[in-house]
Design an enzyme around this catalytic site. Structure first.
Site, mmCIF file in Angstrom:
data_model
loop_
_atom_site.group_PDB
_atom_site.id
_atom_site.type_symbol
_atom_site.label_atom_id
_atom_site.label_comp_id
_atom_site.label_asym_id
_atom_site.label_seq_id
_atom_site.Cartn_x
_atom_site.Cartn_y
_atom_site.Cartn_z
ATOM 1 N N GLU A 349 0.346 17.016 18.824
ATOM 2 C CA GLU A 349 -1.078 17.335 18.883
ATOM 3 C C GLU A 349 -1.844 16.224 19.583
ATOM 4 O O GLU A 349 -1.525 15.045 19.473
ATOM 5 C CB GLU A 349 -1.637 17.577 17.484
ATOM 6 C CG GLU A 349 -1.456 16.445 16.494
ATOM 7 C CD GLU A 349 -1.858 16.842 15.082
ATOM 8 O OE1 GLU A 349 -1.593 17.983 14.676
ATOM 9 O OE2 GLU A 349 -2.446 15.993 14.385
ATOM 10 N N CYS A 350 -2.829 16.630 20.324
ATOM 11 C CA CYS A 350 -3.758 15.754 21.034
ATOM 12 C C CYS A 350 -3.005 14.687 21.832
ATOM 13 O O CYS A 350 -2.383 14.996 22.831
ATOM 14 C CB CYS A 350 -4.770 15.148 20.070
ATOM 15 S SG CYS A 350 -6.299 14.637 20.901
ATOM 16 N N GLY A 351 -3.031 13.422 21.413
ATOM 17 C CA GLY A 351 -2.354 12.377 22.168
ATOM 18 C C GLY A 351 -0.881 12.640 22.360
ATOM 19 O O GLY A 351 -0.316 12.372 23.429
ATOM 20 N N GLY A 447 -0.384 21.190 21.288
ATOM 21 C CA GLY A 447 -1.722 21.482 21.767
ATOM 22 C C GLY A 447 -2.692 20.377 21.392
ATOM 23 O O GLY A 447 -2.339 19.411 20.702
#
Length: 469
Positions: A349-351, A447
């Site tokens: 997720e994200c990073g 994501g």
């Protein structure tokens, strides 16, 4: 949930909140926690809202148990259970608020605000107020915030950025005008400053002289804050009700016990270093209580993944700040790529999602090679791309969620991707805006959204089951 009974519990606790972001509540909390630590008290700390960095400071300061209390992610009974479980075997829990005291997840509503958390958990509240440019005007501001809701439960005031001489003069005036105790102050601080970057404060381990600064802060708090009164307010906090369930989400989580027939421990590797450090403690607790042994590794420093992993977790953080170092560690990038190509279950997720791309633009705006498991590039933008709470819904049945099944989370990022994914739909709670998001392929899910597993434990359960297989 399967209710197995309700009971009232006693948790000494107090919330430190503010009338706005920038009121000084994080500095106040750091000062109070450090001074309580000096008194050798067993501490716990909680943070309202979807924050990662403030809890890191809580843990770095005190070694305290930490948790997030968020009424968007989970219902009130779960928030109370998390608060209770996080407080076991401690003398006091300090809860840090988020934003302004009444600011909720939607404009004009106090839902999921710090006030809402205090109300649902019956937690007494102390409000930090910046005194810059004010004296008597503090009184009507304090009176207004205390009386805005009949059950505000505001029992104390902390004044920030005020000299001792002025404090001694204004304290009795405020108390006479508002009938609320002023429990202390912090003067303008010259030797303590929490630096910020684009996603919030810098990490605690990036502050080289952190302990020295905290000792300085503790010494000031000892002389300027009535710690005994704060302890008394916390001790007098009323009992609250918890529902003992078979699906609790905190440290005693027991959604599914590991099977007796399992012959080897389940090992899930999770990226943890300066570049990847954003994890909800409740998420990690949940995975552990489902039978996983969490094995930390550093994409910055380790040459390859730990041995004998059954699954992979890549959390958020600051990969863009360390893009050059991530690119230079080619053997780790290849190790992760081959694990994913071999169909190892992976959540990113994200990073962590950014790191899986073919290329990423660093904070220096140069381009760097990344893992390559996600086709596309991550690039720097000039503003927050997506910000706030989201409900993430599966467009089709997949290994993590059924069609139209949802899990909750939040987004907060300045970088964007040429390939954000289209397998789920994210809906913004504050505006009902929807947009495609996330990739799901076989047993892998990536994501930008930071997912909060307790909002739908089935997603985490399916991840663990895939790792077992």
């Amino acid at each position: 949930m399967n209710n197995t009974g309700k009971r009232n519990v006693k948790v000494p606790r107090v919330m430190i909140t503010g009338i706005a972001s920038g009121s000084g509540k994080t500095t106040m909390v750091c000062a109070i926690l450090q001074e309580l630590k000096r008194r050798n008290l067993a501490l716990a700390a909680c943070k309202c809202g979807p924050d990662y960095i403030d809890p890191m400071f809580h843990r770095a300061i005190t070694g305290a148990k930490t948790a997030n209390l968020d009424l968007f992610f989970t219902p009130p009974e779960t928030v109370r259970e998390i608060l209770y479980q996080n407080s076991i075997d401690t003398d006091i829990t300090i809860v840090e608020g988020v934003m302004g005291y009444y600011d909720g997840m939607e404009l004009g509503k106090d839902t999921a605000s710090s006030y809402d958390v205090a109300r649902q958990t019956k937690t007494p509240v102390i409000v930090a107020i910046s005194c810059k440019g004010m004296s008597l005007s503090l009184a009507p501001i304090i009176q207004g915030i205390a009386q805005f809701r009949e059950d505000s439960n505001i029992q104390g005031i902390l004044l920030n950025g005020i000299q001792k001489a002025m404090y001694e003069r204004i304290k009795p005036v405020i108390e006479e005008q508002t009938n609320i105790a002023v429990v202390g102050f912090l003067p303008p601080l010259t030797n303590f400053q929490l630096e910020s970057r684009h996603l919030g404060l810098v990490m605690p381990d990036e502050i080289g002289n952190l302990q020295e600064q905290l000792d300085y802060l503790s010494g000031i708090a000892r002389d300027s804050i009535d710690i005994d009164l704060i302890l008394q307010i916390a001790k007098n906090a009323p009992e609250f009700e918890v529902e003992e369930t078979t699906e609790t989400v905190a440290s005693n989580l027991n959604i599914e016990k590991p099977s007796e027939v399992e012959k080897k421990p389940l090992r899930i590797g999770y990226a943890y270093d300066k570049a990847f450090c954003f994890y909800y403690q409740e998420n990690l607790h949940m995975l552990r209580k489902m039978g996983a042994t969490l094995v930390p590794f550093s994409p910055l420093k380790d040459k390859e993944l730990p041995e004998n992993l059954d699954g992979l977790l890549l959390g958020g953080g600051y990969p863009e700040v360390y893009a050059r170092e991530l690119e230079e560690n080619k053997s780790m990038r290849e190790s992760i790529y081959h694990a994913i190509q071999s169909n190892m279950p992976c959540m990113a997720e994200c990073g962590g999602f950014m790191y899986l791309h073919e290329q990423m633009q660093g904070k220096d705006e140069a381009w760097y090679e990344m893992v390559g498991a996600v086709k596309g590039e991550c690039f720097k933008t000039k503003r927050l791309v997506r910000f706030g709470y989201v409900t993430v819904t599966a467009n089709e049945q997949n290994a993590y969620l059924d069609k139209d099944e949802s899990i909750r989370g939040h987004e907060f990022h300045y970088w964007d991707s040429t390939n954000t994914g289209e397998d789920y739909t994210a809906t913004k709670t504050s505006s009902a805006i929807s947009y495609p998001t996330m990739h799901v392929k076989d047993n892998q899910l990536y994501g930008y959204p930071h997912l909060y597993y307790p909002s739908n434990p089935r997603a985490a359960k399916h991840f663990v089951e895939m790792c077992k297989r």
